[in-house]
Design a protein around this motif. Structure first.
Motif, PDB file in Angstrom:
ATOM      1  N   UNK A   1       7.447 -11.598   3.409  1.00 61.06           N
ATOM      2  CA  UNK A   1       8.714 -11.104   2.886  1.00 61.06           C
ATOM      3  C   UNK A   1       9.114 -11.987   1.643  1.00 61.06           C
ATOM      4  N   UNK A   2       8.673 -13.137   1.391  1.00 65.51           N
ATOM      5  CA  UNK A   2       8.920 -13.813   0.244  1.00 65.51           C
ATOM      6  C   UNK A   2       8.134 -13.436  -0.797  1.00 65.51           C
ATOM      7  N   UNK A   3       6.873 -12.772  -0.484  1.00 66.00           N
ATOM      8  CA  UNK A   3       5.839 -12.219  -1.607  1.00 66.00           C
ATOM      9  C   UNK A   3       6.549 -10.781  -2.247  1.00 66.00           C
ATOM     10  N   UNK A   4       7.113 -10.048  -1.068  1.00 65.42           N
ATOM     11  CA  UNK A   4       7.877  -8.855  -1.379  1.00 65.42           C
ATOM     12  C   UNK A   4       9.028  -9.215  -2.252  1.00 65.42           C
TER      13      UNK A   4
ATOM     14  N   UNK B   1      10.271   1.686  -3.199  1.00 67.06           N
ATOM     15  CA  UNK B   1       9.466   1.640  -2.222  1.00 67.06           C
ATOM     16  C   UNK B   1       9.469   0.134  -1.636  1.00 67.06           C
ATOM     17  N   UNK B   2       9.555  -0.832  -2.696  1.00 64.11           N
ATOM     18  CA  UNK B   2       9.681  -2.402  -2.210  1.00 64.11           C
ATOM     19  C   UNK B   2      11.022  -2.392  -1.247  1.00 64.11           C
ATOM     20  N   UNK B   3      11.901  -2.032  -1.846  1.00 68.34           N
ATOM     21  CA  UNK B   3      13.071  -2.156  -0.901  1.00 68.34           C
ATOM     22  C   UNK B   3      13.230  -1.312   0.446  1.00 68.34           C
TER      23      UNK B   3
ATOM     24  N   UNK C   1       0.908  -1.017  -0.138  1.00 67.27           N
ATOM     25  CA  UNK C   1       0.058  -0.088   0.046  1.00 67.27           C
ATOM     26  C   UNK C   1       0.948   1.254  -0.018  1.00 67.27           C
ATOM     27  N   UNK C   2       0.434   2.384  -0.637  1.00 63.67           N
ATOM     28  CA  UNK C   2       1.202   3.572  -0.625  1.00 63.67           C
ATOM     29  C   UNK C   2       1.098   4.330   0.328  1.00 63.67           C
ATOM     30  N   UNK C   3       0.245   4.252   1.335  1.00 64.23           N
ATOM     31  CA  UNK C   3       0.205   5.134   2.601  1.00 64.23           C
ATOM     32  C   UNK C   3       0.768   4.331   3.935  1.00 64.23           C
ATOM     33  N   UNK C   4       0.944   3.198   3.828  1.00 70.07           N
ATOM     34  CA  UNK C   4       1.256   2.551   5.103  1.00 70.07           C
ATOM     35  C   UNK C   4       1.759   1.347   4.750  1.00 70.07           C
ATOM     36  N   UNK C   5       2.568   0.480   6.031  1.00 71.89           N
ATOM     37  CA  UNK C   5       2.795  -0.853   5.784  1.00 71.89           C
ATOM     38  C   UNK C   5       1.439  -1.865   5.992  1.00 71.89           C
ATOM     39  N   UNK C   6       1.570  -2.965   5.710  1.00 72.29           N
ATOM     40  CA  UNK C   6       0.473  -3.820   5.867  1.00 72.29           C
ATOM     41  C   UNK C   6       0.533  -4.590   7.262  1.00 72.29           C
TER      42      UNK C   6
END
Length: 293
Positions: A190-193, A220-222, A172-177
């Motif tokens: 983490x594997x999905x990232x 952003x993913x990093x 999500x762009x606004x917050x962590x999941x």
């Protein structure tokens, strides 16, 4: 590396805006500490074949907004990224009114008695989408990517040939999941990232389940990965200083001052990280107390 969150999102609920060629977004008016300004519903294609991605909660005004935006068009597919109550319950009435099938990975992975109060345990897709399954419309093709972590049956959808990925609640762009066991898994998250990071050069724009569009998503993913690893180090430090300790006793040392509405969710995400540390042999739990292994 701080996560460069994006929170400027002026779209009024119920209005449809074009966010990329052939893609419209409608914001549901269900704001909260977990949904930001509300759930994003996306309309892909137009005219002869429209896919609705994440019709949202059971909300009559949002349903009418979707129907108004697709008036004169044919809704042919209703895709659900995952079975949380802010994403999938709206699929039932929309399917009944449009005769479009619902598509998703499958029903909610954990039963109600497992403590997953946010799960939509009634949703069962008409068509189950396996990882890498393809859904075709008149002028679009969506590919399902199995990305568990936030939810055990979470899918992202890649719009082939466009550089657009519907990242739902995985990114999500606004917050962590929030990652809440037992349905949520930090290892899977983490594997999905990592899986999405391998798509560099393919995905250039993320359209998330909450918050505004996210261009240039790879940095952003990093940042998300670094954020989780730093949180892991704070957990290890808290265990070193305060352990053996209960989950509740560790929230303050790990997170510091925070919105009281988010304390429970923070504890659930911390539990997910503790369970991953336990798998790795770095932490252990005995009689509800966590300590370094």
């Amino acid at each position: 590396m701080n996560v460069p969150f994006l929170r400027d999102d002026p779209l009024p609920p119920g209005e449809a805006e074009t966010v990329a060629p052939g893609i419209r977004r409608i914001l549901c008016d269900n704001p909260s500490a977990f949904t930001f300004r509300g759930t994003n519903t996306y309309l892909v294609g137009g005219g002869g074949s429209v896919a609705v991605i994440d019709p949202g909660p059971e909300d009559e005004r949002h349903l009418q907004a979707i129907l108004a935006a697709t008036a004169g068009e044919r809704v042919t597919h209703i895709l659900v990224s995952h079975t949380h109550r802010d994403h999938s319950p709206g699929a039932r009435r929309l399917a009944a009114l449009t005769n479009a099938p619902t598509l998703g990975y499958g029903p909610h992975a954990t039963p109600p008695e497992a403590g997953q109060e946010g799960g939509d345990h009634d949703f069962v897709p008409d068509i189950a989408l396996a990882d890498d399954a393809v859904v075709d419309g008149a002028d679009w093709r969506l590919r399902a990517l199995f990305t568990p972590g936030h939810c055990g049956n979470h899918l992202c959808f890649a719009l082939e040939g466009s550089g657009v990925l519907f990242s739902a609640d995985h990114v999500m762009s606004w917050s962590t999941s929030v990652v809440s066991p037992p349905d949520g898994s930090m290892r899977a998250y983490m594997d999905s990232l990592g899986r999405l990071r391998l798509r560099e050069g393919v995905d250039r724009l993320y359209l998330p389940g909450h918050g505004p569009r996210l261009p240039d998503p790879m940095p952003f993913l990093d940042a998300l990965s670094v954020h989780r690893r730093r949180r892991e180090q704070r957990i290890l430090s808290a265990l070193r200083e305060h352990g053996p300790a209960s989950l509740e006793a560790l929230v303050g040392p790990v997170y510091g001052p925070m919105d009281p509405r988010l304390v429970k969710a923070a504890g659930r995400s911390m539990l997910a990280q503790l369970l991953m540390l336990e798998e790795e042999g770095a932490a252990s739990c005995r009689d509800g107390l966590w300590a370094l292994a």
